[in-house]
Design an enzyme around this catalytic site. Structure first.
Site, PDB file in Angstrom:
ATOM      1  N   CYS A  94     100.896  49.571  47.712  1.00  0.00           N
ATOM      2  CA  CYS A  94      99.696  49.023  48.338  1.00  0.00           C
ATOM      3  C   CYS A  94      99.966  48.578  49.787  1.00  0.00           C
ATOM      4  O   CYS A  94     100.174  49.433  50.632  1.00  0.00           O
ATOM      5  CB  CYS A  94      99.098  47.940  47.464  1.00  0.00           C
ATOM      6  SG  CYS A  94      97.348  47.707  47.777  1.00  0.00           S
ATOM      7  N   ARG A 127      85.752  47.150  48.493  1.00  0.00           N
ATOM      8  CA  ARG A 127      87.114  46.994  47.971  1.00  0.00           C
ATOM      9  C   ARG A 127      87.298  47.889  46.760  1.00  0.00           C
ATOM     10  O   ARG A 127      86.379  48.033  45.954  1.00  0.00           O
ATOM     11  CB  ARG A 127      87.319  45.529  47.572  1.00  0.00           C
ATOM     12  CG  ARG A 127      88.499  44.929  48.246  1.00  0.00           C
ATOM     13  CD  ARG A 127      88.839  43.536  47.897  1.00  0.00           C
ATOM     14  NE  ARG A 127      90.285  43.444  47.720  1.00  0.00           N
ATOM     15  CZ  ARG A 127      91.158  43.504  48.710  1.00  0.00           C
ATOM     16  NH1 ARG A 127      90.746  43.642  49.954  1.00  0.00           N
ATOM     17  NH2 ARG A 127      92.449  43.438  48.467  1.00  0.00           N
ATOM     18  N   HIS A 191      99.530  49.030  41.259  1.00  0.00           N
ATOM     19  CA  HIS A 191     100.219  47.812  40.820  1.00  0.00           C
ATOM     20  C   HIS A 191     100.347  47.901  39.296  1.00  0.00           C
ATOM     21  O   HIS A 191     100.038  48.890  38.693  1.00  0.00           O
ATOM     22  CB  HIS A 191      99.389  46.568  41.141  1.00  0.00           C
ATOM     23  CG  HIS A 191      99.173  46.326  42.593  1.00  0.00           C
ATOM     24  ND1 HIS A 191     100.140  45.828  43.422  1.00  0.00           N
ATOM     25  CD2 HIS A 191      98.083  46.495  43.370  1.00  0.00           C
ATOM     26  CE1 HIS A 191      99.648  45.680  44.638  1.00  0.00           C
ATOM     27  NE2 HIS A 191      98.402  46.081  44.646  1.00  0.00           N
TER      28      HIS A 191
HETATM   29  N1  GLN Z   1      95.819  44.120  52.405  1.00  0.00           N
HETATM   30  C1  GLN Z   1      95.760  45.474  51.942  1.00  0.00           C
HETATM   31  C2  GLN Z   1      94.361  45.944  51.624  1.00  0.00           C
HETATM   32  O1  GLN Z   1      93.506  45.154  51.269  1.00  0.00           O
HETATM   33  C3  GLN Z   1      96.688  45.668  50.748  1.00  0.00           C
HETATM   34  C4  GLN Z   1      96.266  44.883  49.518  1.00  0.00           C
HETATM   35  C5  GLN Z   1      97.304  44.901  48.421  1.00  0.00           C
HETATM   36  O2  GLN Z   1      98.503  45.038  48.688  1.00  0.00           O
HETATM   37  N2  GLN Z   1      96.895  44.731  47.179  1.00  0.00           N
HETATM   38  O3  GLN Z   1      94.089  47.130  51.699  1.00  0.00           O
END
Ligand code: GLN
Length: 239
Positions: A94, A127, A191
């Site tokens: 990520c 998101r 993840h």
């Molecule tokens: N900050 C990054 C995004 O929102 C990665 C988020 C994360 O590592 N879960 O894309």
């Protein structure tokens, strides 16, 4: 392998360690030890110098602020670049995946990445949160990817990298592909932690690090159960 024991570095646990990504270090170490390999896991905080002689480097996820700071410190440190030039394995998740590219967005600002993978990330309209699944690049010879994603970024791959997987559930890079790899560098949005949910991916990293073509099989009953449970949950949510 550069020394007698397999050296795994968990990069910046104080900045980049969301959604259980530390589990990736535990899984790698356990699977190596079960094959009789001595293992050393080193956690390197963001105010410490990064050793450049380890075999595997893990970079986890993070919120925008810690992600931008982590990238700045890794660029200034230079240790990861030296390690990659010497053939080390890097696994980014990520935020840790995005920062291996040329640029990414954090808090609305475009930030410089480490330029290790030919990809760049911008922001999506919404998101991406939820289960992530895909069919992995057949050249890697792995079973389907399963994971959990939570990110605002969208990632665009250049010609020098290959997508890790074709999406069957979730968003990943852009709703079509997920993650990227080149040589012994691999990144994913997964993840969960990714290597607990995808032990074959952990073994791929171990093979890259040791140069072994094959590793003795392990009893994967529990991770197979987890994988099947997640696959059923995704199918049920779709129906
Ligand atoms: N900050 C990054 C995004 O929102 C990665 C988020 C994360 O590592 N879960 O894309």
């Amino acid at each position: 392998m550069s020394s007698e024991s397999l050296r795994i570095v968990w990069i910046y646990p104080d900045l980049l360690s969301t959604y259980g990504d530390r589990g990736n270090a535990l899984i790698l170490a356990r699977r190596a030890r079960q094959r009789g390999m001595p293992v050393e896991v080193v956690e390197v905080r963001s105010d410490q110098k990064l050793p450049s002689t380890a075999d595997i480097y893990l970079v986890g996820g993070g919120e925008d602020g810690p992600q931008a700071l982590g990238a700045q410190r890794l660029i200034a440190d230079g240790g990861l670049h030296r390690a990659v030039a010497q053939g080390s394995v890097v696994f980014g998740v990520c935020a840790g995946y995005q920062l291996l590219g040329t640029s990414f967005f954090a808090k609305g600002v475009q930030c410089r990445g480490l330029e290790m993978l030919d990809l760049q990330s911008d922001r999506g309209e919404s998101r991406a949160v939820g289960e992530l699944a895909g069919e992995i690049d057949p050249r890697l010879g792995l079973p389907p990817l399963t994971g959990f994603e939570n990110h605002g970024g969208r990632t665009h791959l250049g010609p020098e990298v290959s997508p890790l997987a074709r999406i069957t559930t979730g968003i990943g890079n852009d709703g079509t592909t997920e993650g990227a790899w080149r040589g012994k560098l691999l990144g994913t949005y997964s993840h969960g932690p990714a290597l607990a949910r995808n032990p074959a991916l952990a073994d791929l990293l171990l093979r890259w690090a040791t140069g072994a073509h094959q590793l003795p099989p392990l009893d994967d009953t529990w991770s197979d159960r987890l994988r099947n449970e997640r696959r059923s949950a995704v199918a049920a949510a779709r129906a």
